[in-house]
Motif scaffolding. Structure first.
Motif, mmCIF file in Angstrom:
data_model
loop_
_atom_site.group_PDB
_atom_site.id
_atom_site.type_symbol
_atom_site.label_atom_id
_atom_site.label_comp_id
_atom_site.label_asym_id
_atom_site.label_seq_id
_atom_site.Cartn_x
_atom_site.Cartn_y
_atom_site.Cartn_z
ATOM 1 N N ARG A 157 18.014 -1.057 -3.000
ATOM 2 C CA ARG A 157 16.850 -0.292 -3.459
ATOM 3 C C ARG A 157 15.568 -1.098 -3.260
ATOM 4 N NH1 ARG A 157 17.970 3.604 -7.514
ATOM 5 N NH2 ARG A 157 15.712 3.895 -7.607
ATOM 6 N N ILE A 158 14.493 -0.388 -2.893
ATOM 7 C CA ILE A 158 13.190 -1.029 -2.691
ATOM 8 C C ILE A 158 12.560 -1.281 -4.058
ATOM 9 C CG2 ILE A 158 10.947 -0.869 -1.562
ATOM 10 C CD1 ILE A 158 13.395 -0.958 0.315
ATOM 11 N N THR A 159 12.235 -2.518 -4.347
ATOM 12 C CA THR A 159 11.832 -2.890 -5.697
ATOM 13 C C THR A 159 10.594 -2.142 -6.166
ATOM 14 O OG1 THR A 159 12.749 -5.104 -5.323
ATOM 15 C CG2 THR A 159 11.266 -4.835 -7.188
ATOM 16 N N TYR A 160 9.568 -2.050 -5.312
ATOM 17 C CA TYR A 160 8.320 -1.447 -5.775
ATOM 18 C C TYR A 160 8.443 0.065 -5.988
ATOM 19 C CZ TYR A 160 7.136 0.316 -1.066
ATOM 20 O OH TYR A 160 7.124 0.982 0.135
ATOM 21 N N GLN A 161 9.538 0.664 -5.501
ATOM 22 C CA GLN A 161 9.748 2.101 -5.692
ATOM 23 C C GLN A 161 10.518 2.422 -6.972
ATOM 24 O OE1 GLN A 161 11.688 3.373 -2.074
ATOM 25 N NE2 GLN A 161 9.761 3.461 -0.924
ATOM 26 N N LEU A 162 10.936 1.412 -7.715
ATOM 27 C CA LEU A 162 11.693 1.634 -8.940
ATOM 28 C C LEU A 162 10.784 2.107 -10.066
ATOM 29 C CD1 LEU A 162 13.886 -1.612 -8.927
ATOM 30 C CD2 LEU A 162 14.561 0.673 -8.140
ATOM 31 N N SER A 163 11.385 2.758 -11.038
ATOM 32 C CA SER A 163 10.632 3.139 -12.229
ATOM 33 C C SER A 163 10.332 1.892 -13.061
ATOM 34 C CB SER A 163 11.445 4.122 -13.070
ATOM 35 O OG SER A 163 12.570 3.474 -13.637
ATOM 36 N N GLY A 164 9.458 2.049 -14.046
ATOM 37 C CA GLY A 164 9.117 0.914 -14.901
ATOM 38 C C GLY A 164 10.329 0.354 -15.619
ATOM 39 N N GLY A 165 11.186 1.236 -16.129
ATOM 40 C CA GLY A 165 12.389 0.790 -16.814
ATOM 41 C C GLY A 165 13.360 0.089 -15.889
ATOM 42 N N GLU A 166 13.507 0.612 -14.671
ATOM 43 C CA GLU A 166 14.397 -0.018 -13.695
ATOM 44 C C GLU A 166 13.876 -1.401 -13.298
ATOM 45 O OE1 GLU A 166 16.254 3.836 -11.322
ATOM 46 O OE2 GLU A 166 14.232 3.153 -10.850
#
Length: 241
Positions: A157-166
């Motif tokens: 998964r691309i880190t900057y595309q994660l939600s705040g919680g993720e």
């Protein structure tokens, strides 16, 4: 006779400016103060100790200096006065603290300050690789760490595309992957939904490390910590959990 000798040796060490840290202590600060300038004293003559198996809660109003205190313990900023001992040694120089950062894991309050690699797996692998682990060891560490946090399948998964919680969970994974001796956790449940908060709380409860937990989450603190300090008006004051 033995006690008298110990007292004499301790007095001699203090007179030479050497560490007066007890053998069983992991962290000690004495008379530590810090100011951002313009007369704003964030910390004033603070004392703190952390022992093995100790789980210390630190609370206080927003802006009271809790994150500043954690940054001082790993040498990201230097105190205006006072002394900091970590893992049995007086820490003063950048070289002193470089060793500390490999053995003490700091979870930043803002996850974006902790995550800088393109993918989740690369972020979690970064610390162990820099500690000299083999690629096979690192692959296993990444796998197990992500599984423990319920992040199976997040490797690419691309880190900057994660939600705040993720992002919060991945930031915690980067710390746990280092297998540190001490944990400094700054608001570890911030931005998580209820289920994720409970998962992180349960995980922290199972961890063997001594830790300092900065949080407003009273449920987390009651479950995880065994004593509490409140940072108020620049000083650390004991309080009941």
């Amino acid at each position: 006779m033995r006690e008298a000798l110990q007292i004499t040796l301790l007095t001699q060490r203090k007179s030479r400016g050497e560490s007066c840290m007890e053998d069983h202590e992991l962290i000690r600060i004495e008379k530590v103060s810090f100011s951002y300038g313009r007369g704003r004293d964030v910390l004033r003559d603070c004392y703190l100790r952390l022992e093995p198996r100790d789980r210390l809660a630190i609370t206080g109003p927003n802006g009271s200096g809790k994150s500043t205190l954690l940054a001082l313990l790993v040498g990201l900023i230097k105190p205006s006065s006072g002394r900091v001992w970590v893992l049995g040694k007086l820490r003063q120089t950048e070289g002193d603290f470089r060793e500390v950062r490999g053995r003490v894991g700091l979870l930043f309050q803002n996850s974006d300050d902790q995550l800088f690699c393109p993918t989740v797996a690369e972020d979690v692998a970064f610390g162990p690789l820099n500690l000299g682990k083999s690629r096979e060891e690192v692959r296993q560490i990444v796998k197990e760490t992500l599984e423990n946090l319920g992040l199976e399948g997040y490797e690419r998964r691309i880190t900057y595309q994660l939600s705040g919680g993720e992002k919060r969970l991945v930031a915690l994974a980067t710390i746990l992957a280092l297998q540190p001796e001490v944990l400094l956790l700054d608001e570890p449940t911030t931005g998580l939904d209820e289920a994720s908060q409970e998962r992180v709380t349960n995980l922290i409860c199972r961890l063997p490390q001594a830790m300092i937990v900065v949080s407003h989450d009273q449920h987390l603190l009651r479950q995880v910590t065994n004593r509490k300090l409140v940072l108020t008006q620049g000083q650390l004051v004991p309080a009941e959990l």
